[in-house]
Structure formats: structure tokens, C-alpha cells
Enzyme design. Sequence first.
Site, PDB file in Angstrom:
ATOM      1  N   GLU A 193       6.062  60.500  69.020  1.00  0.00           N
ATOM      2  CA  GLU A 193       7.503  60.250  68.923  1.00  0.00           C
ATOM      3  C   GLU A 193       8.149  60.240  70.299  1.00  0.00           C
ATOM      4  OE1 GLU A 193       9.907  58.845  67.798  1.00  0.00           O
ATOM      5  OE2 GLU A 193      10.779  59.967  66.132  1.00  0.00           O
TER       6      GLU A 193
ATOM      7  N   HIS B 142       5.925  59.803  58.921  1.00  0.00           N
ATOM      8  CA  HIS B 142       5.462  61.101  58.424  1.00  0.00           C
ATOM      9  C   HIS B 142       6.391  61.656  57.354  1.00  0.00           C
ATOM     10  CE1 HIS B 142       8.653  63.339  60.468  1.00  0.00           C
ATOM     11  NE2 HIS B 142       8.427  62.579  61.531  1.00  0.00           N
TER      12      HIS B 142
END
Length: 198
Positions: free
Chosen positions: A84, A13
Amino acid sequence: MSEALPVVYLARHGETAWSRSGQHTGLTDVPLTEAGERNARRLGQRLAGLGFATVLTSPLQRAARTCELAGFGARAEVDRDLVEWNYGRYEGRRTRDILVERPDWQLFRDGCPDGESPHQVGARADRVVSRVRAVQRNVLLFSSGHFLRVFAARWLGLEAGAGRYFVLGTASVSEVGYEHDLSEPVIRLWDDTRHVGA
């Protein structure tokens, strides 16, 4: 190396306020910064012209928004295994501050109190590895840095903790695939950020 063998593209990201400050960002759903949005668009330019049979994204907005700005949002499927690392009590903290309290701590060896161990993150990575290998065509994944590092280690058959050796910048592109055949997993490209602006 055969170009006919499938490639898995790993997109980290774009920048967030916490990635810029070095704070561990696990399940806290922080947005991209303006620079992060700009570099997500540049990531899309970097990936333009490549064909993907499957596009998968973490449900967290920093990955999903990067996917959208890169031009893949309409066809991406959310995969919760791509979230994550759960940093537990270390969420939002910087490594240097944790080391003041716990000088011998290493994320990829010790995991996080009330969060995930390397083994648990590795188990999620294994599910994603199995899923993308079953596609047998090019795949694009949008996720976060520490998860993608563990994914790379597990792709190669290394222990999850070996992810410590694979550093990733925000909005980077990496490629894992094979050398001669599907029995020889390799890293083809790692941490390419040439498209990312200063």
C-alpha cells in the site's frame, strides 16, 4: 469484447480495524478483523472456478491473509510493488483529522510528508502493469485500496492521481482488461462486493 483477451482481477484485502475506522493504513502490518477473514473466504467463493496463470500478493499480512483465506496462498508469489501507499507522517491518521491541519490536502495530488508521492506509487504500479501484461493470460492481484486505485489509473494510461476516481470496498473484486485488442485497456468490472456479508 473478446473473451480470449486476458483479464487482471484485483482483490482488495478484507476489513481491518483501521479500514473500518478510516485510518490510513500504509506499511503498518495490521491483521484482518473477524469480519475481514469471513469476507476473504467469501471472496474465494466469488473467484472459484476462474483460472489464473499468475497470482501475486502484497507481502503485508492483510493482503497475504486475504489471499490465503480465498484459497490462493499456496500458489501466490509475493510482489513488494503491491504494498500500500506509504503514508509517512499521515500513517494511522484519518483524512478528516488531517484536513483540520491542512484543509486543502488531497492524497492523490499531494501525497504524504515523509511518505510517497502519487508519482512514486504510480512508478510501482507501472512495474506491476508491465509484469502482468507480459503474462498475457489471466492474473489475480491481492493488494490494498489506494494502490489498486493507482494501478487502475495507470492501466488505463491516466496519471496516477486519477486513482482518486476509483473507490474500492474491502474484499472487493474488480477486473481490468481489454476491449478489442491489447492496445485498448479498459475497466471491465469495478468494486464488486456482492459476495461480502453485512
